[in-house]
Write a protein that holds these residues in place. Structure first.
Motif, PDB file in Angstrom:
ATOM      1  N   VAL A 158       0.858  -1.284   0.103  1.00  0.00           N
ATOM      2  CA  VAL A 158       0.138   0.010   0.015  1.00  0.00           C
ATOM      3  C   VAL A 158       0.805   1.152   0.016  1.00  0.00           C
ATOM      4  CG1 VAL A 158      -1.623   1.378   1.430  1.00  0.00           C
ATOM      5  CG2 VAL A 158      -1.754  -1.107   1.062  1.00  0.00           C
ATOM      6  N   GLU A 159       0.734   2.068  -1.034  1.00  0.00           N
ATOM      7  CA  GLU A 159       1.640   3.152  -1.242  1.00  0.00           C
ATOM      8  C   GLU A 159       1.728   4.117   0.133  1.00  0.00           C
ATOM      9  OE1 GLU A 159       0.919   4.956  -5.054  1.00  0.00           O
ATOM     10  OE2 GLU A 159       2.490   6.629  -4.396  1.00  0.00           O
ATOM     11  N   ASP A 160       2.836   4.349   0.612  1.00  0.00           N
ATOM     12  CA  ASP A 160       3.081   5.301   1.766  1.00  0.00           C
ATOM     13  C   ASP A 160       2.109   4.752   2.953  1.00  0.00           C
ATOM     14  OD1 ASP A 160       4.453   7.307   0.323  1.00  0.00           O
ATOM     15  OD2 ASP A 160       2.678   8.380  -0.615  1.00  0.00           O
ATOM     16  N   PHE A 161       2.217   3.636   3.116  1.00  0.00           N
ATOM     17  CA  PHE A 161       1.346   2.834   4.157  1.00  0.00           C
ATOM     18  C   PHE A 161       1.884   3.747   5.626  1.00  0.00           C
ATOM     19  CE2 PHE A 161       0.879  -0.031   7.333  1.00  0.00           C
ATOM     20  CZ  PHE A 161      -0.342  -0.270   7.671  1.00  0.00           C
ATOM     21  N   HIS A 162       3.308   3.800   5.879  1.00  0.00           N
ATOM     22  CA  HIS A 162       3.630   4.377   6.966  1.00  0.00           C
ATOM     23  C   HIS A 162       4.845   5.295   6.528  1.00  0.00           C
ATOM     24  CE1 HIS A 162       7.587   1.994   7.610  1.00  0.00           C
ATOM     25  NE2 HIS A 162       6.886   1.225   6.940  1.00  0.00           N
ATOM     26  N   TYR A 163       5.317   6.159   7.445  1.00  0.00           N
ATOM     27  CA  TYR A 163       6.233   7.017   7.236  1.00  0.00           C
ATOM     28  C   TYR A 163       7.478   6.959   7.831  1.00  0.00           C
ATOM     29  CZ  TYR A 163       2.432  10.104   6.179  1.00  0.00           C
ATOM     30  OH  TYR A 163       1.117  10.442   5.544  1.00  0.00           O
ATOM     31  N   GLY A 164       7.612   5.397   8.304  1.00  0.00           N
ATOM     32  CA  GLY A 164       9.004   5.179   8.839  1.00  0.00           C
ATOM     33  C   GLY A 164      10.002   4.752   7.783  1.00  0.00           C
ATOM     34  N   VAL A 165      11.013   4.295   8.096  1.00  0.00           N
ATOM     35  CA  VAL A 165      12.035   4.029   7.147  1.00  0.00           C
ATOM     36  C   VAL A 165      11.604   2.693   6.482  1.00  0.00           C
ATOM     37  CG1 VAL A 165      14.607   3.189   6.885  1.00  0.00           C
ATOM     38  CG2 VAL A 165      13.995   5.055   8.672  1.00  0.00           C
ATOM     39  N   ARG A 166      11.828   2.679   5.330  1.00  0.00           N
ATOM     40  CA  ARG A 166      11.402   1.644   4.600  1.00  0.00           C
ATOM     41  C   ARG A 166      12.615   0.607   4.393  1.00  0.00           C
ATOM     42  NH1 ARG A 166       6.717   1.889   1.208  1.00  0.00           N
ATOM     43  NH2 ARG A 166       7.432   0.012   0.224  1.00  0.00           N
ATOM     44  N   GLN A 167      12.566  -0.437   4.880  1.00  0.00           N
ATOM     45  CA  GLN A 167      13.785  -1.375   4.866  1.00  0.00           C
ATOM     46  C   GLN A 167      14.008  -1.916   3.461  1.00  0.00           C
ATOM     47  OE1 GLN A 167      15.499  -1.292   7.403  1.00  0.00           O
ATOM     48  NE2 GLN A 167      14.362  -0.422   8.987  1.00  0.00           N
TER      49      GLN A 167
END
Lengths: 400, 400
Positions: A158-167
């Motif tokens: 899901v695009e931009d699901f969260h604002y954390g660092v994407r691993q």
């Protein structure tokens, strides 16, 4: 009776423990198939146990219990405990539940947390179709559990699901993926819940396995927003899975904020690490796994502690295999009235049903399983049938 | 820079970690010699780290940190962390303490918790002679730590020392021996303290390593009774060593009861499991081990958290070896003013001093050690000298 050997063979992907005694009685225990690497961790305890009387389970456990820890490091100790009880039950010629205080129910309720097909996607309609399929399975499960958020591909798809660092590179499942959830991500999860509830109605209950990886503000908002859907529980939002700590203080904040029951505990080792979670009423449901908490007797004790605090029990068991199922059935037959259901486990491979002796053809009927009445944990592995699955190094596994 | 290999060789009895990169830079980490069996636990993390940039230490740690736990299961992750910092320091051409915020002291204080001869017995005169010998050692330690009670042979050699179950067969050191201490046992310990203090006066301070295995009433009585002897601390009375839980509530009761400083923490993994101990002021001194807590950066963070709560720091390090000494020196150079001293570590064998490069001939002078100024953690293993101690299976350990 004395323990003469402790062996471990990886069969399929399950490390299987076999404790052998000088009287020919043996006991079996099983480690989750997600922990195939655990064989050396099991054998680490071999020397400490040889010569002990396996029917004094607690004395054996005193020697090794302190050398387990949070998941996956409680699994070796736990599987050994199952094998000890298996022997103790056989030696007394009773099913193990008789040694845990005796049964209080004649059948045990299970829920679907592991019988799956590949979901067609991560959209609400995919989730709806998925739970529809689950609800139509012959086991007639009273409840299904779905993974969302950090406990699903949703976090990536899901695009931009969260604002954390994407691993960008995968790691071990658990605390790695974390971040503030976007409003879009939040609404996507909500749409999935609505779609699933439309299919399930109040016929089949729904629980969500959510993380870990949430922060408290998102968790509070989500738990409150879904209140009207009467979910069975929200699981492992803050900690859980393979997180080697508990954070009961944060769970208590979440629990106090909402009527949606909050659930955690699958990774927690021993009563001591459940203590504060229970005594501060930090969650409404705990989900220890008998193959991780330190064994079935430990799970029983913790269930009684939870009962005293009006906290419900829904033991974890996803990947525990068929011998793991035997352990779950035996202990859950003895749990107090706070028992909801245990998570029906899968085995690593379909052929496990051919080589495990002692299970009925149809194990789950109307979301219930019958008790196992054979002595010990009630199940055995057929050494002839299992032979072709044994690695060369384990050729002697079934020897007396 | 990318990690191309993670190796582990047991040299002497220490599992040594070597992380190799595509730029020829490598890093070393060391596991306590009491955990010789840990090699497979270290190699378990190999695949997760290959391809990562070791100079972004935290990103690497995010992948593996959650798969450590209470002692001994934090050691593999911790030794890997040391090796990552070793590389990061070499890559930046600075000693690691510069990457941890920079030094705040030019020398680091150590205490004697590991330099021993065999005690002549368990009587007060044996204890007195033992600390006299310790005080005369050339390192001129400002403080010595002695094992008593469950952390010594006293529990077996002093008749009726305690009323708990006597374990007839040995097990793993830790929570196994427990029981109410007899009045005779209590007085015996007190006589030993008096005898040791008569020898040491206020020239050399004394701390006692006590357990675990005490129950709270005995611990409170003993801590109060020895108040007039101004002990540096009483260590691990209730939990500690290899106990996979903390029990901060009981420690707080003990701490509030007495002016004798209460110390624990060597087995605790990560800040999260120190949280309540620190935030509820449950002890006066914590003793995390950089080779068990999850690494030197984790130890630094916890030290600052403790500092904010006026809790002192005395890091554990008994069996960490000479590379482990390098890690201790680097991190302790950066700790805030709550730092007392770290436990000077021993190596598994005397020949370690011949094969470790970078240490002065006399390491400890007046209970202080100099900082290591070479890049990284400041030490290396001489591959030629180490060759004869390598097992055949580790022949390629020192390859580029």
């Amino acid at each position: 009776m004395k323990i003469t050997d402790l062996r471990c063979a990886v069969i399929g992907r399950h490390p299987i423990v076999r404790i052998v005694t000088d009287e020919g009685v043996y006991g079996l225990g099983e480690v989750e198939f997600t922990k195939t690497y655990l064989k050396p961790f099991v054998l680490h305890f071999r020397e400490a146990l040889i010569g002990e009387d396996p029917t004094d389970v607690e004395r054996c456990m005193l020697k090794i219990r302190q050398r387990g820890s949070f998941k996956p490091y409680g699994a070796a100790v736990s599987a050994i405990e199952h094998a000890l009880w298996d022997i103790a039950g056989k030696a007394a010629n009773v099913p193990v539940y008789k040694l845990l205080g005796g049964k209080v129910r004649d059948q045990v309720r299970v829920y679907n947390g592991s019988i799956r097909r590949k979901r067609t996607g991560d959209k609400p309609e995919d989730y709806a179709a998925d739970v529809k399929w689950m609800a139509e399975q012959p086991q007639n499960f009273f409840m299904v559990k779905q993974g969302i958020s950090f406990h699903s591909n949703m976090k990536d798809n899901v695009e931009d699901f969260h604002y954390g660092v994407r691993q960008t590179r995968s790691g071990y499942h658990g605390a790695m993926d974390q971040g503030q959830i976007s409003e879009r991500g939040f609404n996507h999860m909500l749409d999935c819940v609505i779609a699933m509830k439309e299919v399930l109605g109040d016929k089949v209950s729904l629980a969500l396995d959510c993380g870990p990886g949430w922060f408290l503000p998102d968790a509070i908002r989500f738990a409150n927003t879904v209140e009207k859907y009467n979910l069975m529980w929200l699981e492992d939002m803050l900690t859980g899975d393979y997180v080697p700590w508990v954070n009961p203080q944060a769970y208590r904040e979440l629990t106090l904020s909402t009527t949606t029951p909050i659930h955690t505990g699958e990774q927690i080792y021993l009563r001591h690490n459940f203590k504060e979670l229970i005594e501060t009423q930090a969650v409404r449901i705990i989900g220890p796994d008998p193959a991780d908490i330190g064994g079935i007797a430990e799970l029983k004790w913790v269930a009684e502690h939870a009962y005293m605090h009006s906290i419900m029990m829904a033991p974890h068991g996803t990947a525990n295999g068929l011998l793991g199922l035997g352990a779950l059935i035996n202990v859950c037959a003895t749990l107090p009235a706070n028992f909801i259901a245990f998570e029906y486990p899968s085995a690593s491979d379909p052929w496990w049903e051919d080589i495990v002796i002692g299970l009925p053809k149809q194990i789950v009927k109307n979301s219930m399983v019958d008790l196992l009445e054979a002595p010990g944990l009630g199940l055995d592995i057929d050494p002839v049938g299992a032979k072709k699955y044994l690695l060369e190094e384990d050729a002697g596994f079934f020897e007396p």
